[in-house]
Scaffold this motif. Sequence first.
Motif, mmCIF file in Angstrom:
data_model
loop_
_atom_site.group_PDB
_atom_site.id
_atom_site.type_symbol
_atom_site.label_atom_id
_atom_site.label_comp_id
_atom_site.label_asym_id
_atom_site.label_seq_id
_atom_site.Cartn_x
_atom_site.Cartn_y
_atom_site.Cartn_z
ATOM 1 N N GLY A 59 0.826 -1.212 0.000
ATOM 2 C CA GLY A 59 0.000 0.000 0.000
ATOM 3 C C GLY A 59 0.854 1.254 0.000
ATOM 4 O O GLY A 59 0.582 2.213 -0.728
ATOM 5 N N GLU A 60 1.912 1.245 0.790
ATOM 6 C CA GLU A 60 2.772 2.423 0.885
ATOM 7 C C GLU A 60 3.602 2.617 -0.383
ATOM 8 O O GLU A 60 3.897 3.747 -0.767
ATOM 9 C CB GLU A 60 3.680 2.330 2.117
ATOM 10 N N ARG A 61 3.988 1.513 -1.029
ATOM 11 C CA ARG A 61 4.691 1.662 -2.316
ATOM 12 C C ARG A 61 3.773 2.326 -3.338
ATOM 13 O O ARG A 61 4.207 3.162 -4.134
ATOM 14 C CB ARG A 61 5.164 0.300 -2.836
ATOM 15 N N ASP A 89 7.103 11.489 3.149
ATOM 16 C CA ASP A 89 6.368 10.704 4.165
ATOM 17 C C ASP A 89 6.144 9.275 3.676
ATOM 18 O O ASP A 89 6.337 8.309 4.423
ATOM 19 C CB ASP A 89 4.990 11.317 4.453
ATOM 20 N N GLU A 90 5.692 9.153 2.426
ATOM 21 C CA GLU A 90 5.365 7.810 1.908
ATOM 22 C C GLU A 90 6.632 6.967 1.767
ATOM 23 O O GLU A 90 6.621 5.764 2.055
ATOM 24 C CB GLU A 90 4.626 7.886 0.573
ATOM 25 N N ALA A 91 7.733 7.609 1.337
ATOM 26 C CA ALA A 91 9.002 6.864 1.237
ATOM 27 C C ALA A 91 9.420 6.392 2.629
ATOM 28 O O ALA A 91 9.930 5.280 2.800
ATOM 29 C CB ALA A 91 10.076 7.741 0.606
ATOM 30 N N ARG A 92 9.180 7.235 3.628
ATOM 31 C CA ARG A 92 9.483 6.833 5.005
ATOM 32 C C ARG A 92 8.601 5.646 5.423
ATOM 33 O O ARG A 92 9.076 4.706 6.057
ATOM 34 C CB ARG A 92 9.255 8.012 5.965
ATOM 35 N N HIS A 93 7.310 5.699 5.063
ATOM 36 C CA HIS A 93 6.423 4.586 5.439
ATOM 37 C C HIS A 93 6.896 3.274 4.799
ATOM 38 O O HIS A 93 6.887 2.221 5.438
ATOM 39 C CB HIS A 93 4.975 4.871 5.031
ATOM 40 N N VAL A 94 7.287 3.351 3.531
ATOM 41 C CA VAL A 94 7.816 2.146 2.875
ATOM 42 C C VAL A 94 9.031 1.651 3.664
ATOM 43 O O VAL A 94 9.156 0.460 3.960
ATOM 44 C CB VAL A 94 8.213 2.437 1.403
ATOM 45 N N ASP A 182 0.810 11.237 9.945
ATOM 46 C CA ASP A 182 1.100 11.633 8.555
ATOM 47 C C ASP A 182 -0.148 11.486 7.682
ATOM 48 O O ASP A 182 -0.491 12.373 6.900
ATOM 49 C CB ASP A 182 2.199 10.740 7.954
ATOM 50 N N GLU A 183 -0.811 10.361 7.803
ATOM 51 C CA GLU A 183 -1.974 10.109 6.935
ATOM 52 C C GLU A 183 -3.088 11.129 7.202
ATOM 53 O O GLU A 183 -3.797 11.537 6.284
ATOM 54 C CB GLU A 183 -2.528 8.683 7.100
ATOM 55 N N ARG A 184 -3.206 11.548 8.463
ATOM 56 C CA ARG A 184 -4.230 12.543 8.789
ATOM 57 C C ARG A 184 -3.951 13.838 8.009
ATOM 58 O O ARG A 184 -4.860 14.470 7.489
ATOM 59 C CB ARG A 184 -4.227 12.794 10.298
HETATM 60 FE FE LIG Z 1 1.567 6.310 3.815
#
Ligand SMILES: [Fe+2]
Length: 296
Positions: A59-61, A89-94, A182-184
Amino acid sequence: MADFLSQYSIQRWLEMCPQGYLEDTVNGHDPGLSEPEEILGNEEIREASIALTVQLIAGERAALAASSGLVNAAPDYASKTFLATQTLDEARHVEIFTQRLMDLGVKKEDVNSTVADYTNPNLVKFAEVLLEKVSNGDFIAGVVGQNIVLEGMAFTVFELLQTTSKELNPKFAQTLAGTIADERRHVGFGENRIGSLIAQHPERKAEIERMQGEMAYHMLATFSDIFTGGASTMTRERDRLAAQGQSIGDAGWHGTDLSTATPADMEAVLADTVLSEFKTRLGRIGLEYQTPKVPA
Ligand SMILES: [Fe+2]
Ligand SMILES: [Fe+2]
């Protein structure tokens, strides 16, 4: 626009996120924490945790691909700036969920094959619907698909996981807490930015609503696979914890007692919560929520 600019500036992001709730964390949690022995020493639970973490990585990718693609599609610099922060943020989540996979014992060289083997095929379809809009440079559909649908789903899934991990796995719960924050922010941007664009382009509504219906369908199919496929493990773990006087979570998560819920109960409350959030958020940006077909 001035408010919008400062609300989504890099400066604001630095203050809130790296210098705010992520300060002094390592991979999103306190440096001293690790995965609990109850997971690492129990092969069934360890494997279930790997399978679950893979869905988060997948999902994060997709979120990383979408938010980075939307930087170039964005019509204004405030949006490009925000989406640049979101990309990080998304790269961090991955990265943090990939780190969790390795903390669960997956070797670095096996990460990609593990992700490929365990990613749910319906989650792949969910992401494909979104990424097609992004690769066409379709900003409005891309932001609705990413910041309302994908992140609305992620937000609620993470909250459920955080609730069930708080006592049993503080490391994972803390990792999730930063991700939820982050998602918020990402969902907030989606709502604030896209309402005015939809008002300017009412001719796009029908197609975007169709996309939402399709994504929601693939999402429900993913939930169904995961809760049905994992039902016996989940039930065994719930009963094992109950025998020890422990519980996987609060008594009242959106009205469901997680300590006694069956996997089917959990799937139902998760799906209902995500879909009702979609309805509320889409209503706020002037779109009509499409009830997905229920997957067979
Ligand atoms: Fe994310
Ligand atoms: Fe996000």
